[in-house]
Write a protein that holds these residues in place. Structure first.
Motif, short mmCIF file in Angstrom:
data_model
loop_
_atom_site.label_atom_id
_atom_site.label_comp_id
_atom_site.label_asym_id
_atom_site.label_seq_id
_atom_site.Cartn_x
_atom_site.Cartn_y
_atom_site.Cartn_z
N TYR A 2 31.98 32.59 4.30
CA TYR A 2 31.79 34.01 4.61
C TYR A 2 33.08 34.59 5.20
N GLY A 3 33.26 35.88 4.98
CA GLY A 3 34.30 36.63 5.66
C GLY A 3 33.73 37.15 6.97
N GLU A 4 32.63 37.87 6.85
CA GLU A 4 31.84 38.23 8.02
C GLU A 4 30.42 37.72 7.80
N LEU A 5 29.78 37.43 8.91
CA LEU A 5 28.42 36.92 8.85
C LEU A 5 27.53 37.80 9.72
N LEU A 6 26.34 38.10 9.23
CA LEU A 6 25.37 38.85 10.05
C LEU A 6 24.12 38.00 10.25
N LEU A 7 23.75 37.80 11.50
CA LEU A 7 22.50 37.13 11.81
C LEU A 7 21.40 38.18 11.95
N ALA A 32 18.04 36.84 23.92
CA ALA A 32 18.42 37.18 22.55
C ALA A 32 19.95 37.09 22.42
N ILE A 33 20.44 37.25 21.20
CA ILE A 33 21.88 37.07 20.96
C ILE A 33 22.66 38.24 21.56
N ALA A 34 23.67 37.92 22.37
CA ALA A 34 24.49 38.95 23.00
C ALA A 34 25.37 39.62 21.95
N THR A 35 25.48 40.95 22.03
CA THR A 35 26.34 41.68 21.08
C THR A 35 27.12 42.74 21.84
N ASP A 36 28.25 43.17 21.24
CA ASP A 36 28.98 44.29 21.81
C ASP A 36 28.50 45.59 21.16
N GLU A 37 29.18 46.69 21.45
CA GLU A 37 28.66 47.98 20.97
C GLU A 37 28.72 48.12 19.45
N PHE A 38 29.46 47.22 18.78
CA PHE A 38 29.49 47.24 17.32
C PHE A 38 28.56 46.18 16.72
N GLY A 39 27.78 45.51 17.56
CA GLY A 39 26.87 44.50 17.06
C GLY A 39 27.53 43.14 16.87
N ARG A 40 28.77 43.01 17.39
CA ARG A 40 29.51 41.77 17.25
C ARG A 40 29.05 40.76 18.30
N THR A 41 28.92 39.50 17.89
CA THR A 41 28.57 38.44 18.84
C THR A 41 29.85 37.96 19.53
N VAL A 95 19.16 29.32 5.66
CA VAL A 95 20.43 28.88 6.25
C VAL A 95 20.10 27.95 7.39
N VAL A 96 20.63 26.73 7.33
CA VAL A 96 20.27 25.73 8.33
C VAL A 96 21.36 25.51 9.38
N SER A 97 22.60 25.92 9.06
CA SER A 97 23.63 25.84 10.10
C SER A 97 24.82 26.73 9.76
N VAL A 98 25.58 27.00 10.80
CA VAL A 98 26.77 27.84 10.67
C VAL A 98 27.96 27.03 11.19
N ASP A 99 29.01 26.95 10.38
CA ASP A 99 30.25 26.30 10.82
C ASP A 99 31.28 27.40 11.03
N ARG A 100 31.51 27.73 12.31
CA ARG A 100 32.38 28.87 12.61
C ARG A 100 33.84 28.58 12.33
N ASP A 101 34.25 27.31 12.44
CA ASP A 101 35.65 26.99 12.17
C ASP A 101 35.97 27.15 10.70
N ALA A 107 22.06 30.66 16.04
CA ALA A 107 23.14 31.20 16.86
C ALA A 107 23.51 30.23 17.97
N GLU A 108 22.49 29.68 18.60
CA GLU A 108 22.72 28.73 19.70
C GLU A 108 23.47 27.50 19.22
N HIS A 109 23.00 26.94 18.10
CA HIS A 109 23.65 25.75 17.57
C HIS A 109 25.09 26.03 17.17
N ALA A 110 25.35 27.27 16.78
CA ALA A 110 26.72 27.62 16.39
C ALA A 110 27.56 27.94 17.63
N GLY A 111 26.96 27.86 18.81
CA GLY A 111 27.71 28.09 20.04
C GLY A 111 27.92 29.56 20.37
N LEU A 112 27.15 30.43 19.78
CA LEU A 112 27.28 31.86 20.10
C LEU A 112 26.58 32.14 21.43
#
Lengths: 457, 457
Positions: B105-110, B271-280, B82-88, B259-264
């Motif tokens: 995707y409906g949901e995406l997991l990195l 590392a990638i910030a997540t909430d208690e459910f692993g959500r970015t 996977v070379v990029s993520v388009d969140r819109d 993740a960075e390129h996708a603006g997360l």
């Protein structure tokens, strides 16, 4: 001057209390009355003396009388039996050889222990019939094995002592039969763990007779040793089972007579009732160890768990309290572990569904078999884990583990019980993983995952 | 129709999520894109493949691609990057061989993992210089050892990998030198445990050079293998140290570029910030495993602990969440364990005083040496336990254990950390005792007693 801190019983609870009290308050007089000659010994090591793993009974002594007296300045009096307590006068009456004297106390600790239950079997007094409650008896069994070279042994009772003694006697080449009245051994460990242990005992050559009630012991007159046991009589069975040696290990009962005569309250288990500081119904009298109750951390109810750590910890806490720093004795989770030949079996908390229901829980349980290491790393063995939780609250209630290796991880569940963790919280523990030590999901975590899945339904 | 659950990375986090999502919601399409050819393998087992304990790299595979596809109905695509993520648009762009395509995707997991840090050493590209980040490289190291029969090896970095590889290479009769820039090895384990491990490494013949900075690797032209490493150059040292093989194991860095390129949002650890459910920071995008943060159970702050259990658990939780049952990923205590020849070393929580102070604690610590069994029972070895607690609250903050046997009891402390127990509560745990398994006071309890005594003052 403050009256001395007087302790009745010089074993785990008593000597822990004496040592801690002297350490924290060296100026306080601490007197220990011990009716026997041994103090502060590791009773749990006795089967390993009989087995031959431990060379000398003295090796089991954690603190000699000399150390107690000289290094710790404890006024330790062996061969002194306390025969009564006068709470109004705050004195105890002590018997020694032919004399009797009174000793006043400021605080008193009852560390009177427990004694082996001796059912009224016919022939219980014959030579070669033993219990295993103290060091003298451990010595006698060992001498008996050495001098008479028994070929067969009968063990009455399939609890810890029975199983440890089966291993010890098998080591001497003796054919061992265990008689257990109930349908299974190791009651507190739950059916699944007991079954695994039973299969293993049989593999090791032990003749295990469940649901078998012993009626008595027949004997034969010998020149050397008088009327010596030669067989075990079984209820409903014509043929006695040969036994040159008998160990009766059907449980223990707390020594509460002194307490009772002094009018102290006993608890629902029959042991001496105590509060969270180990205090009895009389504010100046404490009780600890095998004669006393402790609070079960799962049920919050009084429990009687006559095990070494409970005794040591309560004794130490009471020593600190008497020395001026009120210290809780801590609860019990009923954690226990036993070696049965090549297996280890461990348990903690409430496993018995009946008992769980009495305490207001709705228990659900699962038993799984899991390897102790990843499949690719050599030396993995299987662990069987039984985990019990309450359906409604999902709180973990207890566990049992059996296997060749790694059963000490029962401590993880014991810790979870103290902290009232739920199955989900147990499942989310960050436990240690590397291939030489564990699978990625430690067996305890896997058991929690599986039980969690069942509770969801 | 719901767009698929798309997972980037087919390792611990990714495959755990895929399996759990399919199990809980079989109708949901689950696609895993893995750029390499290996999926779901036990990276922690790789040193043992090099050592020869594990025969075949395939043995380390927990789930084959075929099992994933056929038995679990996961649409697993190896060789897909996977070379990029388009969140819109909720799509990912995937590159495979020469083609590129988009997948909604409906949901995406990195689950993009981490990679070995490769400092800009001179000669880092020479033959015979390796990291140990994936299965292909484990295979290459093993082949190199077999075909070139190196006599000397240099390991740069005294962390887990460095120490496990020192053991693995010593097993092949290779003389191993470890170079560590800092004054000690095994940083996260604290000074006391590290010192014990270091003494043991030296006893095992490892040449351990602390506070030694590697500058680069010299080489020699060989007919077969081109420019091959032959020595390590040290800062401030004229004489290079011979090395026919070099392993660089100076740590890992999370793969966060996608993740960075996708603006997360990235967290304080990088590392990638997540909430208690692993959500970015994007509600439809999750992150788990070595690329993501987890919450430290002691500090409550984000932490980056790139270890297998954290990855597996977070992946599994996210799979459940995506399948409709919101499930917390669970925190990390930073629990870790490592084998170093005949020693085990384990750690949990916060050991570093600096880090404890940053988190608002006032740390006190103690290190004790205790035997794993009573003195009279054979086979006892010494454990060294370091226990750390907060002076004010007396809360347990962390521990480290090192010894030949029984270091898995770190799990008791890890459980205590999850439950925020105090030193007194730890001391009062009812842990399992019988002579073949433990002293009456388990070493963890003894450490708690000693630390409790210090905190009282």
């Amino acid at each position: 001057m403050t009256a001395p801190f007087v302790i009745i019983g010089g074993d785990a609870a008593g000597m822990s209390a004496a040592s801690k009290a002297k350490r924290d308050d060296p100026s306080r007089d601490v007197i220990v009355f011990e009716k026997g000659s041994w103090v502060s010994y590791a009773a749990c090591g006795m089967p390993y003396y009989v087995k031959g793993t431990v060379d000398d009974l003295d090796d089991l002594v954690a603190m000699t009388p000399e150390t107690a007296r000289e290094e710790r300045d404890i006024d330790l009096r062996t061969g002194h039996e306390v025969v009564s307590v006068d709470r109004d006068k705050q004195t105890v009456t002590v018997s020694r050889d032919d004399e009797t004297f009174e000793q006043t106390y400021g605080e008193l600790l009852l560390g009177t222990g427990a004694r082996a239950i001796v059912p009224p079997f016919d022939g219980i007094d014959r030579e070669g019939v033993f219990t295993l409650r103290d060091m003298d008896e451990a010595g006698e069994i060992s001498d008996f094995v050495e001098t008479t070279a028994p070929e067969t042994a009968a063990i009455v009772g399939g609890g810890y002592i029975g199983i440890e003694m089966a291993e010890a006697l098998t080591e001497h080449g003796i054919d061992v039969t265990i008689f257990e009245m109930l349908p299974r051994t190791l009651q507190p460990f739950g059916a699944e763990t007991a079954r695994t242990v039973e299969d293993h005992l049989r593999e090791q050559g032990v003749d295990l007779r469940l649901e078998t009630t012993v009626e008595g012991f027949t004997g034969v007159e010998t020149v050397d040793a008088g009327d010596t046991v030669d067989a075990v009589e079984i209820e409903g069975d014509d043929e006695p089972v040969p036994a040159d040696l008998v160990i009766v290990g059907v449980g223990v009962t707390p020594n509460v007579e002194l307490a009772e005569h002094a009018g102290l309250e006993l608890g629902p288990t029959g042991a001496i009732a105590t509060d969270e500081f180990g205090r009895t119904s009389d504010d100046s009298i404490y009780a600890a160890g095998d004669c006393a109750e402790a609070t079960n951390v799962v049920t919050g109810e009084p429990d009687h768990v006559p095990l070494a750590l409970t005794a040591n910890r309560a004794g130490r806490a009471i020593g600190a309290t008497v020395a001026g720093k009120p210290t809780r004795t801590g609860g019990t989770a009923g954690t226990a572990i036993v070696k049965a030949f090549d297996l280890g079996a461990a348990r903690t908390g409430i496993l018995d569904p009946e008992r769980a229901r009495e305490a207001g829980f709705d228990p659900e349980s699962v038993t799984i078999e899991v390897p102790t290491r990843p499949h690719y790393y050599p030396g993995a063995t299987d662990l069987s884990i039984t985990l019990v939780a309450d359906r409604e609250s999902e709180r973990v209630l207890g566990a049992s583990i059996v296997g060749r290796d790694g059963v000490k991880r029962i401590d993880t569940v014991a810790t979870a019980l103290h902290a009232s963790l739920t199955v989900t919280e147990l499942q989310n523990l960050d436990l240690a993983y590397a291939p030489p030590f564990s699978p990625v999901w430690d067996p305890v975590l896997t058991a929690a995952k599986v039980l969690g899945g069942i509770l969801e339904k």
